[in-house]
Structure formats: structure tokens, C-alpha cells
Write a protein that holds these residues in place. Sequence first.
Motif, PDB file in Angstrom:
ATOM      1  N   LEU A   1       3.750   6.996 -17.757  1.00  0.00           N
ATOM      2  CA  LEU A   1       2.899   8.150 -18.060  1.00  0.00           C
ATOM      3  C   LEU A   1       3.654   9.431 -17.729  1.00  0.00           C
ATOM      4  O   LEU A   1       4.528   9.440 -16.852  1.00  0.00           O
ATOM      5  CB  LEU A   1       1.619   8.090 -17.223  1.00  0.00           C
ATOM      6  N   PRO A   2       3.311  10.511 -18.374  1.00  0.00           N
ATOM      7  CA  PRO A   2       3.934  11.787 -18.014  1.00  0.00           C
ATOM      8  C   PRO A   2       3.631  12.137 -16.555  1.00  0.00           C
ATOM      9  O   PRO A   2       2.537  11.838 -16.060  1.00  0.00           O
ATOM     10  CB  PRO A   2       3.270  12.792 -18.957  1.00  0.00           C
ATOM     11  N   PRO A   3       4.583  12.763 -15.878  1.00  0.00           N
ATOM     12  CA  PRO A   3       4.341  13.158 -14.488  1.00  0.00           C
ATOM     13  C   PRO A   3       3.060  13.985 -14.365  1.00  0.00           C
ATOM     14  O   PRO A   3       2.788  14.865 -15.184  1.00  0.00           O
ATOM     15  CB  PRO A   3       5.575  13.990 -14.130  1.00  0.00           C
ATOM     16  N   GLY A   4       2.276  13.667 -13.356  1.00  0.00           N
ATOM     17  CA  GLY A   4       1.030  14.388 -13.110  1.00  0.00           C
ATOM     18  C   GLY A   4      -0.190  13.748 -13.747  1.00  0.00           C
ATOM     19  O   GLY A   4      -1.317  14.153 -13.465  1.00  0.00           O
ATOM     20  N   SER A   5       0.003  12.736 -14.588  1.00  0.00           N
ATOM     21  CA  SER A   5      -1.140  12.104 -15.266  1.00  0.00           C
ATOM     22  C   SER A   5      -2.128  11.489 -14.284  1.00  0.00           C
ATOM     23  O   SER A   5      -3.336  11.691 -14.387  1.00  0.00           O
ATOM     24  CB  SER A   5      -0.658  11.023 -16.240  1.00  0.00           C
ATOM     25  N   THR A   6      -1.609  10.728 -13.332  1.00  0.00           N
ATOM     26  CA  THR A   6      -2.494  10.061 -12.374  1.00  0.00           C
ATOM     27  C   THR A   6      -3.242  11.078 -11.531  1.00  0.00           C
ATOM     28  O   THR A   6      -4.440  10.921 -11.258  1.00  0.00           O
ATOM     29  CB  THR A   6      -1.695   9.089 -11.483  1.00  0.00           C
ATOM     30  N   SER A   7      -2.566  12.153 -11.142  1.00  0.00           N
ATOM     31  CA  SER A   7      -3.252  13.155 -10.316  1.00  0.00           C
ATOM     32  C   SER A   7      -4.286  13.940 -11.117  1.00  0.00           C
ATOM     33  O   SER A   7      -5.192  14.536 -10.536  1.00  0.00           O
ATOM     34  CB  SER A   7      -2.256  14.102  -9.641  1.00  0.00           C
ATOM     35  N   ASN A   8      -4.206  13.928 -12.432  1.00  0.00           N
ATOM     36  CA  ASN A   8      -5.275  14.532 -13.231  1.00  0.00           C
ATOM     37  C   ASN A   8      -6.579  13.756 -13.071  1.00  0.00           C
ATOM     38  O   ASN A   8      -7.652  14.348 -13.110  1.00  0.00           O
ATOM     39  CB  ASN A   8      -4.892  14.580 -14.718  1.00  0.00           C
ATOM     40  N   TRP A   9      -6.467  12.450 -12.935  1.00  0.00           N
ATOM     41  CA  TRP A   9      -7.664  11.614 -12.768  1.00  0.00           C
ATOM     42  C   TRP A   9      -8.081  11.514 -11.309  1.00  0.00           C
ATOM     43  O   TRP A   9      -9.274  11.465 -11.000  1.00  0.00           O
ATOM     44  CB  TRP A   9      -7.405  10.204 -13.316  1.00  0.00           C
TER      45      TRP A   9
ATOM     46  N   VAL B   1       0.812  -1.217   0.000  1.00  0.00           N
ATOM     47  CA  VAL B   1       0.000   0.000   0.000  1.00  0.00           C
ATOM     48  C   VAL B   1       0.844   1.266   0.000  1.00  0.00           C
ATOM     49  O   VAL B   1       0.497   2.254  -0.638  1.00  0.00           O
ATOM     50  CB  VAL B   1      -0.971  -0.006   1.210  1.00  0.00           C
ATOM     51  N   ARG B   2       1.969   1.242   0.660  1.00  0.00           N
ATOM     52  CA  ARG B   2       2.800   2.444   0.730  1.00  0.00           C
ATOM     53  C   ARG B   2       3.373   2.844  -0.638  1.00  0.00           C
ATOM     54  O   ARG B   2       3.736   3.985  -0.860  1.00  0.00           O
ATOM     55  CB  ARG B   2       3.934   2.242   1.724  1.00  0.00           C
ATOM     56  N   ALA B   3       3.444   1.888  -1.553  1.00  0.00           N
ATOM     57  CA  ALA B   3       3.968   2.172  -2.893  1.00  0.00           C
ATOM     58  C   ALA B   3       2.951   2.895  -3.765  1.00  0.00           C
ATOM     59  O   ALA B   3       3.304   3.397  -4.831  1.00  0.00           O
ATOM     60  CB  ALA B   3       4.389   0.873  -3.576  1.00  0.00           C
ATOM     61  N   LEU B   4       1.726   2.974  -3.299  1.00  0.00           N
ATOM     62  CA  LEU B   4       0.662   3.572  -4.105  1.00  0.00           C
ATOM     63  C   LEU B   4       0.697   5.097  -3.971  1.00  0.00           C
ATOM     64  O   LEU B   4       0.049   5.683  -3.108  1.00  0.00           O
ATOM     65  CB  LEU B   4      -0.707   3.026  -3.669  1.00  0.00           C
ATOM     66  N   THR B   5       1.489   5.721  -4.833  1.00  0.00           N
ATOM     67  CA  THR B   5       1.542   7.177  -4.898  1.00  0.00           C
ATOM     68  C   THR B   5       1.323   7.593  -6.349  1.00  0.00           C
ATOM     69  O   THR B   5       1.563   6.803  -7.268  1.00  0.00           O
ATOM     70  CB  THR B   5       2.903   7.730  -4.421  1.00  0.00           C
ATOM     71  N   HIS B   6       0.882   8.809  -6.528  1.00  0.00           N
ATOM     72  CA  HIS B   6       0.657   9.316  -7.878  1.00  0.00           C
ATOM     73  C   HIS B   6       1.935   9.230  -8.726  1.00  0.00           C
ATOM     74  O   HIS B   6       1.901   8.767  -9.873  1.00  0.00           O
ATOM     75  CB  HIS B   6       0.153  10.764  -7.823  1.00  0.00           C
ATOM     76  N   ALA B   7       3.039   9.667  -8.159  1.00  0.00           N
ATOM     77  CA  ALA B   7       4.303   9.681  -8.899  1.00  0.00           C
ATOM     78  C   ALA B   7       4.775   8.271  -9.239  1.00  0.00           C
ATOM     79  O   ALA B   7       5.244   8.016 -10.359  1.00  0.00           O
ATOM     80  CB  ALA B   7       5.382  10.418  -8.094  1.00  0.00           C
ATOM     81  N   ARG B   8       4.667   7.344  -8.294  1.00  0.00           N
ATOM     82  CA  ARG B   8       5.094   5.958  -8.548  1.00  0.00           C
ATOM     83  C   ARG B   8       4.231   5.331  -9.635  1.00  0.00           C
ATOM     84  O   ARG B   8       4.712   4.574 -10.472  1.00  0.00           O
ATOM     85  CB  ARG B   8       5.012   5.117  -7.274  1.00  0.00           C
ATOM     86  N   ILE B   9       2.941   5.623  -9.616  1.00  0.00           N
ATOM     87  CA  ILE B   9       2.044   5.080 -10.640  1.00  0.00           C
ATOM     88  C   ILE B   9       2.412   5.646 -12.009  1.00  0.00           C
ATOM     89  O   ILE B   9       2.503   4.913 -12.993  1.00  0.00           O
ATOM     90  CB  ILE B   9       0.572   5.356 -10.294  1.00  0.00           C
ATOM     91  N   ASP B  10       2.619   6.952 -12.076  1.00  0.00           N
ATOM     92  CA  ASP B  10       3.016   7.564 -13.351  1.00  0.00           C
ATOM     93  C   ASP B  10       4.278   6.888 -13.896  1.00  0.00           C
ATOM     94  O   ASP B  10       4.342   6.535 -15.081  1.00  0.00           O
ATOM     95  CB  ASP B  10       3.272   9.065 -13.182  1.00  0.00           C
ATOM     96  N   ALA B  11       5.257   6.700 -13.036  1.00  0.00           N
ATOM     97  CA  ALA B  11       6.517   6.087 -13.475  1.00  0.00           C
ATOM     98  C   ALA B  11       6.293   4.637 -13.911  1.00  0.00           C
ATOM     99  O   ALA B  11       6.783   4.216 -14.960  1.00  0.00           O
ATOM    100  CB  ALA B  11       7.548   6.158 -12.352  1.00  0.00           C
ATOM    101  N   HIS B  12       5.544   3.879 -13.126  1.00  0.00           N
ATOM    102  CA  HIS B  12       5.312   2.458 -13.421  1.00  0.00           C
ATOM    103  C   HIS B  12       4.528   2.279 -14.725  1.00  0.00           C
ATOM    104  O   HIS B  12       4.781   1.342 -15.481  1.00  0.00           O
ATOM    105  CB  HIS B  12       4.575   1.797 -12.252  1.00  0.00           C
ATOM    106  N   ALA B  13       3.583   3.177 -14.983  1.00  0.00           N
ATOM    107  CA  ALA B  13       2.754   3.091 -16.189  1.00  0.00           C
ATOM    108  C   ALA B  13       3.378   3.813 -17.377  1.00  0.00           C
ATOM    109  O   ALA B  13       2.780   3.862 -18.450  1.00  0.00           O
ATOM    110  CB  ALA B  13       1.373   3.673 -15.914  1.00  0.00           C
TER     111      ALA B  13
END
Length: 184
Positions: A35-43, A21-33
Motif C-alpha cells: 500500500l502507499p505509505p500512510g494508507s494504514t494510518s488513514n484508517w 507484536v513488535r512488527a505491527l507498525t503502520h509503515a510495516r503494514i503498508d509495505a507488507h500489503a
Amino acid sequence: MAATRDRALQAGVELLGTEGVRALTHARIDAHAALPPGSTSNWFRTRRALLAGVVDWMAERERADFAPAEVAAQPGPDALIEQICAGIELQTGPFAAHTRARYALFLELAPDPELGAPLRRQRLEFERLSERLVIAAGIADPRPAARALMALGDGLALHRLTVDPDLDVRPVIERAVRSLFAEP
């Protein structure tokens, strides 16, 4: 290519299932997927919104992956044993990261009434599916039988995910199912 939102959610589940659960951050998700930085936080603007999105996405995937069409037409213990073993194989094989993510979310979100509710609703859907399997198999008292088999399946899946990935679950499932048919 999958939509950005779906890529982010898939990456979130993979991170949950492999790093917790601690790995679940917007930035980590963007990097793992990738995606450009900030993509996950847009959603998902907040961590809470991200958690809610992951829970809902996982529930959708699980409903599709374990569709009710899987209920066997033929009654009897052999079909039920086969279905349960196949389900555990899927959950601890191709869907192992999803299973670990679900367990992590249950542990993290159980005390939260709002975020825990979708997990509990999904669990109830699995209980209903399990009941239909048990009814189709011909077990007389389906509700407690389904719950017992689900608890056993959870235990076996957890054991395979954490202790013994090669555990042969068939003998345990066979014994449990056959004992339910033997009940008066």
C-alpha cells in the motif's frame, strides 16, 4: 482487489503471526500489503486503534471460518473427534498465522481491559460453539467437557505451532473424547 482497509488488516495479522507484536507498525503494514505509505494510518490513526481494528477483523474472519453450521447432525464420539481434529488442522495449517497472531494478541492485550475485551468475547463465542458440538455429540455435562476439550485443543495447537508441526493430534483427541463419554 480487496479494499485498502482489509488489505492492511490482513497484512497486520500476517505480520503478527509471523514476526510478532513488535512488527505491527503502520509503515510495516503498508509495505507488507503493498500500500502507499500512510494508507494504514488513514484508517487507524494510533497503534491502539490499529490493534483494535486487527482484533475486530480477526474475530470477523474466525466467525466466518468456523461457522456454527459446522455442528454435526449425528451424535457420538466419532463425529466430535473428527470436528476437533479438523479444527486443529485448520488452525495449525491454513490459518497458522492467524492462530499465532491470536496468541500474540492474547499475551499482549490481556491486561488491557478495553483491547482485551473483544478477544475474550471471541473466546466466549468459541466456548459456546464448542458446547454445541459437545451437546450434539451427546456428552452429559457439556460445559466442563467443552472447556476441557478447548484447553486440550489450545495445547495441541500451540505444540504444533512451536515444537512439532507434524504432531498427530488424533490419538490424543480420541482418548480425551472417549473418556468424556465414559464418565458416569
